[in-house]
Scaffold this motif. Sequence first.
Motif, short mmCIF file in Angstrom:
data_model
loop_
_atom_site.label_atom_id
_atom_site.label_comp_id
_atom_site.label_asym_id
_atom_site.label_seq_id
_atom_site.Cartn_x
_atom_site.Cartn_y
_atom_site.Cartn_z
N ARG A 126 -13.67 20.47 -4.03
CA ARG A 126 -13.39 19.78 -2.77
C ARG A 126 -14.35 18.63 -2.51
NH1 ARG A 126 -12.82 25.19 -0.82
NH2 ARG A 126 -14.71 25.03 0.44
N ASP A 127 -15.64 18.81 -2.87
CA ASP A 127 -16.61 17.75 -2.56
C ASP A 127 -16.76 16.72 -3.68
OD1 ASP A 127 -18.01 19.19 -4.46
OD2 ASP A 127 -19.40 20.09 -3.03
N GLY A 128 -16.03 16.93 -4.79
CA GLY A 128 -16.02 15.95 -5.86
C GLY A 128 -17.34 15.78 -6.58
N ASP A 129 -18.16 16.82 -6.61
CA ASP A 129 -19.45 16.69 -7.29
C ASP A 129 -19.42 17.19 -8.72
OD1 ASP A 129 -19.23 19.40 -6.89
OD2 ASP A 129 -20.99 19.59 -5.58
N GLY A 130 -18.20 17.48 -9.22
CA GLY A 130 -18.06 17.92 -10.60
C GLY A 130 -18.36 19.37 -10.83
N ILE A 131 -18.49 20.14 -9.76
CA ILE A 131 -18.79 21.56 -9.87
C ILE A 131 -17.64 22.33 -9.22
CG2 ILE A 131 -20.42 23.39 -9.29
CD1 ILE A 131 -22.53 21.14 -8.98
N MET A 132 -17.01 23.26 -9.95
CA MET A 132 -15.90 24.05 -9.43
C MET A 132 -16.30 24.73 -8.12
SD MET A 132 -14.60 26.00 -12.86
CE MET A 132 -14.39 25.15 -14.42
N ASP A 133 -15.36 24.75 -7.20
CA ASP A 133 -15.64 25.38 -5.91
C ASP A 133 -16.08 26.83 -6.05
OD1 ASP A 133 -15.03 23.04 -4.69
OD2 ASP A 133 -13.06 23.66 -3.93
N LYS A 134 -15.49 27.52 -7.05
CA LYS A 134 -15.84 28.94 -7.17
C LYS A 134 -17.28 29.14 -7.66
CE LYS A 134 -13.79 29.62 -11.78
NZ LYS A 134 -12.80 30.44 -12.54
N TYR A 135 -17.89 28.08 -8.22
CA TYR A 135 -19.28 28.16 -8.64
C TYR A 135 -20.20 27.29 -7.76
CZ TYR A 135 -17.19 30.04 -12.90
OH TYR A 135 -16.49 30.80 -13.80
N ASP A 136 -19.66 26.65 -6.74
CA ASP A 136 -20.38 25.70 -5.90
C ASP A 136 -20.91 26.41 -4.65
OD1 ASP A 136 -21.30 23.51 -4.42
OD2 ASP A 136 -19.72 22.21 -5.17
N GLY A 137 -22.26 26.45 -4.52
CA GLY A 137 -22.84 27.09 -3.34
C GLY A 137 -22.60 26.31 -2.07
N CYS A 138 -22.31 25.01 -2.22
CA CYS A 138 -22.01 24.15 -1.06
C CYS A 138 -20.74 23.37 -1.39
CB CYS A 138 -23.17 23.20 -0.77
SG CYS A 138 -24.75 24.04 -0.47
N PRO A 139 -19.51 24.02 -1.36
CA PRO A 139 -18.29 23.40 -1.88
C PRO A 139 -17.81 22.19 -1.07
CG PRO A 139 -17.78 25.45 -0.76
CD PRO A 139 -19.27 25.38 -0.85
N ASP A 140 -18.30 21.99 0.15
CA ASP A 140 -17.84 20.88 0.97
C ASP A 140 -18.84 19.73 1.03
OD1 ASP A 140 -15.33 22.08 1.81
OD2 ASP A 140 -16.57 23.48 2.96
N VAL A 141 -19.98 19.83 0.33
CA VAL A 141 -21.01 18.79 0.32
C VAL A 141 -21.38 18.48 -1.13
CG1 VAL A 141 -23.29 18.08 1.13
CG2 VAL A 141 -21.93 19.69 2.49
N VAL A 142 -21.45 17.19 -1.47
CA VAL A 142 -21.83 16.80 -2.82
C VAL A 142 -23.24 17.32 -3.13
CG1 VAL A 142 -22.24 14.85 -4.37
CG2 VAL A 142 -20.37 14.75 -2.71
N GLY A 143 -23.39 17.97 -4.28
CA GLY A 143 -24.68 18.56 -4.62
C GLY A 143 -25.04 18.38 -6.06
N VAL A 181 -26.12 20.04 -9.90
CA VAL A 181 -25.81 21.17 -10.78
C VAL A 181 -26.95 22.18 -10.74
CG1 VAL A 181 -25.39 21.84 -13.17
CG2 VAL A 181 -24.39 19.74 -12.28
N ALA A 182 -28.23 21.66 -10.69
CA ALA A 182 -29.40 22.55 -10.72
C ALA A 182 -29.45 23.47 -9.51
CB ALA A 182 -30.68 21.71 -10.79
N PHE A 183 -28.81 23.05 -8.42
CA PHE A 183 -28.85 23.86 -7.19
C PHE A 183 -27.47 24.45 -6.87
CE2 PHE A 183 -32.11 20.44 -6.51
CZ PHE A 183 -33.21 21.24 -6.79
N LYS A 184 -26.63 24.66 -7.94
CA LYS A 184 -25.30 25.27 -7.79
C LYS A 184 -24.44 24.49 -6.81
CE LYS A 184 -26.82 29.95 -8.93
NZ LYS A 184 -26.85 31.37 -8.50
#
Length: 608
Positions: free
Chosen positions: A502-519, A521-524
């Motif tokens: 959802r946030d387009g940071d290249g990290i799947m939502d299911k593995y993204d600790g902050c799925p609505d904010v660009v973050g 990889v080192a901080f999930k």
Amino acid sequence: MKAFRLTLFLILMGLFSQAQDQFMLYNFVGLPQATEVNLSAMPNDRLHIGLPVLSTFRGSIYNSGFTYNQLFVRGADDSVRFNLGSAANAMQDKNQLLLNMNTDWFSFGLRTKKSYIYASISEHVTGQLAYPKGLASLVWNGNAMNMGAPQELGLQLNATHYRSMNLYYARQITPDLTIGVRVRRLYGMENISMGEGSVTLNTDPQTFDLRASSNIDLQASGLDKVDVSRSNLMNYLFRKGNNGWGLDFGASYRLKERWLFSASLVDLGYIRWTDQTHRFASRNPSASYTFSGLPLSQVIGDSTTINNSFNATLDSLKQSFGLAESRGNYRTTLSPQIFLSTRYLFSQFHYLSLTLHGRNDHGITTGAIGLGYNVPVTSSLDVGVNYSVSNRSYNNIGVGLVSRGANNTFYIMTDNLIGAIRYGNTKTLNFRIGFNIYGGKVFINDDRDDDLIPDKEDRCPGIAGPAELGGCPDRDGDKIIDIEDDCPDEPGSKGLNGCPDRDGDGIMDKYDGCPDVVGEVAFKGCPDRDHDGIPDSEDRCPIDAGTEQLKGCPDKDKDGIGDSDDACPDQPGPSDNRGCPTDRDNDGVADVDDHCPDQPGDVERKGC
């Protein structure tokens, strides 16, 4: 009495009637009998055998002129009376009574991957009576109501009993195009046919003279006394010599996966009648006869005078309109039909359909339109419903049921269920019933998952899917097939194997600790806006880079006190002096109180 009237009405309709529509049969393409009207149908069963009479029996009646309730009218006292006048008022100028009954003596079908062959022998009884409104009006009201106006009383009659030997072949030319053709050898049993005979009656309003004209041409075959003794039975059944041919053909084409268009032209054919033929034709086709009545002196007298007067009148009629009888071969045609259909396919046997039907009965053209829905309710039961409009008849609700067993199928259908229940207001009644036997294994279709994509072109032949994805399913609609989608129930991107971000940071939502904010990889997937290696969620100074010891806050003078807490952020100092130096000029006055911190001074002068 009521039962007698109903029986009489059904007999009258049954003599010459046929329902115009066969929408239910046309759209049940899984039945071998559908090939009677749908010349591109290819049932999927490898082998079909039809038993005599049991495999198919069809009966249909149609009357365009009036209904039962218009012929038998209920009065104020609740009694029912025969009223031809009421029926005449409901008629059009020209009306039809039609009949069709047929059954199979034998049928056999064989399916291969791309072809279907179907052979049958069927018996047919058809009839047509075209009659004018004026005839019923004259019988009921007499000639007074049409004084001075000619009344057309002519009839058209066609009735045939014949046998048909049929050979049908359909071929799948491409995955989308199928064509079919049927050749029929026809054997005529009995026939009576009369073109639109012209009979006109005109009453002079001044003299009351009756002027009549007539032109009749009637042909018949096989209506002499039928000898069915053992010695002549074979001659009757097989050797009458009334032979003919028929040809039917059609095609279907699938467009853009879900749309199927089909057309069929049926009952093109003729029979040449040579056995026991008779022709009765008017000797003087253009002749007319005027009847001015009988003189009173001839009417009032002894019986001999009266009989002589009537006999003289009859002799004059015979001389004017006498029928000449002759023998000779003649030919009749079948009643051609055309079907045009469009289907929207949810699957091979689950679809919506719109069907047009036209028919020509010896020069009289009729039409109908039907909207249908067919659906497999269970693995062994198919159901179809249809609504049709046919020749001023608007209450036609059709229903069809096909029940499949291990090696047999039972079916029953009608195009007018309401008419069968409430016959009093209907103009058409029809039904079809039958029982088929299937031998061998059920034919394995080219499309096992029923997604309209042949198995050889289907990447997922066992699971239905759209054509643009090679026949594989895509539950979440992200254009990534489920077998390659790590998140098949959530739309995602191809770069993430179909998973959402959802946030387009290249990290799947299911593995993204902050799925609505660009973050990062080192901080999930959680952000570190000042890029100091400390995630914002743990950073006391998220927009200023700092150190881990100070929880992400900066310390410019490197004195271990964060700038936000350092009173002298640019000069190192101890924490007990809020980060400021103690006494830079060594004059005994602390820098915090020293007005001249870089020059020694007196305490009294605050360091200056």
